[in-house]
Design a protein around this motif. Structure first.
Motif, short mmCIF file in Angstrom:
data_model
loop_
_atom_site.label_atom_id
_atom_site.label_comp_id
_atom_site.label_asym_id
_atom_site.label_seq_id
_atom_site.Cartn_x
_atom_site.Cartn_y
_atom_site.Cartn_z
N GLU A 1 0.80 -1.22 0.00
CA GLU A 1 0.00 0.00 0.00
C GLU A 1 0.84 1.27 0.00
OE1 GLU A 1 -3.87 1.94 2.30
OE2 GLU A 1 -2.71 0.34 3.26
N GLN B 1 1.94 1.76 -3.50
CA GLN B 1 0.78 2.04 -4.37
C GLN B 1 0.31 3.48 -4.19
OE1 GLN B 1 -1.06 -0.27 -6.67
NE2 GLN B 1 -1.42 1.85 -7.27
N ASN C 1 0.39 6.35 -7.05
CA ASN C 1 -0.85 7.05 -7.41
C ASN C 1 -0.66 8.56 -7.39
OD1 ASN C 1 -2.11 4.58 -7.58
ND2 ASN C 1 -3.20 4.75 -5.63
N SER D 1 8.99 -4.51 -4.03
CA SER D 1 7.65 -4.76 -4.54
C SER D 1 7.55 -6.11 -5.24
CB SER D 1 7.25 -3.67 -5.54
OG SER D 1 7.07 -2.43 -4.89
N ASP E 1 2.91 -6.38 -9.09
CA ASP E 1 2.54 -4.99 -8.81
C ASP E 1 3.26 -4.03 -9.76
OD1 ASP E 1 0.97 -5.89 -6.75
OD2 ASP E 1 2.41 -5.42 -5.17
N HIS F 1 1.62 -1.07 -11.94
CA HIS F 1 2.05 0.32 -11.80
C HIS F 1 2.49 0.90 -13.14
CE1 HIS F 1 3.09 -0.63 -7.33
NE2 HIS F 1 1.82 -0.40 -7.50
N GLU G 1 -0.59 1.81 -15.08
CA GLU G 1 -1.26 2.98 -14.51
C GLU G 1 -0.53 4.27 -14.90
OE1 GLU G 1 -2.88 0.63 -10.50
OE2 GLU G 1 -1.10 1.91 -10.41
#
Length: 313
Positions: free
Chosen positions: A62, A65, A69, A87, A91, A95, A98
């Protein structure tokens, strides 16, 4: 080269210092204002010149993340994010997708070197496209140890952390083997110098390694490890290594056993061993030890009265 560093703990702080000593301009951000150069991620981004590069060194999961973000909202097209934490490689792939939606590049970088990295350099395992990795090479060259080795562009996004995950799995197995050898030597009646035995292996043997050097260093501080409790945490990468082995149908008996040994170390009173003791008492009449510490008679003890079970019909 100018670079932002998010997370200035033991690893991130030393990496930032090594980069500064190598002539790079580092803008660091940490939740601890005592070590931070800026008060927020937004200020860090504002301090960097485009195209920016921001290295993230925060705990996996988290925290990473949330940081990705926020950087996705703050950075511009053409900027780069490097995840140097521990990580999970899956993930990394998420990422990268994203950030790609914002035109931001992504490189994952497994980092090994611990508290000695500032002095000795860090082994770096990177994943990502060739152009992004080449753009960051001045930083990688400064962070890595001197010489040919210590850096690899392992493959696509996720490859760096996958390689680091396997590295840590191997580390689990090596540490477990050293630990078991130490325990056996300590239990021996004829070996009088356990620390000296390990030290003698540091030169001219096939099991010499930096881990062996560190083992001897630990025994120098506490020869019989009397000051330590037999409890070992795991970072998560050992579990991921074993899971990846299942996914790829690759047998990893040594690494898996080393991981389970760490789980066992956290049990002051192992539930499984309770059942083993109970079963040994049932089929063999072996004595058992109560929770209070007293030894209770087994079936083969004088005076024990145990009625054999009926045969199955």
């Amino acid at each position: 080269m100018q670079i932002g560093m998010v997370g200035l703990g033991k690893m991130g702080g030393n990496m930032a210092e090594r980069l500064r000593r190598g002539g790079h301009e580092v803008v660091g951000y940490d939740r601890d204002p005592a070590v931070s150069d800026v008060s927020s991620l937004r200020e860090l981004v504002d301090r960097l010149q485009a195209p920016r590069a921001v290295w993230v060194m925060v705990p996996a999961g988290e925290p990473t993340q949330l940081t990705v973000n926020e950087l996705g909202e703050l950075l511009d097209e053409g900027d780069l994010v490097i995840d140097g934490g521990n990580s999970h490689y899956v993930d990394d792939q998420r990422h990268a997708e994203e950030l790609k939606a914002h035109g931001i590049g992504f490189v994952d970088c497994g980092v090994s070197g611990g508290v000695w990295g500032l002095q000795n350099g860090y082994a770096l395992m990177c994943g990502g496209d060739k152009a992004s990795v080449e753009r960051l090479m001045p930083v990688f060259e400064t962070l890595k140890p001197e010489g040919e080795d210590g850096f690899v562009h392992a493959g696509d996004v996720g490859a760096g952390h996958f390689a680091k995950m396997v590295h840590n799995g191997i580390e689990y197995g090596m540490m477990q083997a050293y630990a078991e050898g130490w325990e056996l030597l300590e239990a021996s009646d004829i070996v009088k110098d356990v620390r000296g035995s390990f030290s003698s292996w540091r030169t001219g043997t096939v099991i010499r390694s930096w881990l062996l050097d560190l083992l001897v260093r630990a025994l120098d501080d506490d020869e019989h490890l009397d000051e330590l409790k037999g409890y070992a945490q795991d970072s998560g990468e050992g579990r991921w290594t074993v899971q990846a082995a299942v996914d790829h149908a690759v047998p990893l008996p040594v690494i898996t056993a080393a991981l389970y040994a760490r789980f066992a170390s956290r049990q002051d009173d192992s539930p499984a061993m309770k059942m083993v003791a109970a079963l040994r008492n049932q089929f063999g009449g072996h004595a058992v030890t109560s929770a209070a510490g007293s030894t209770e008679k087994g079936a083969d003890s004088p005076g024990a009265d145990v009625t054999p079970p009926r045969e199955a019909q």
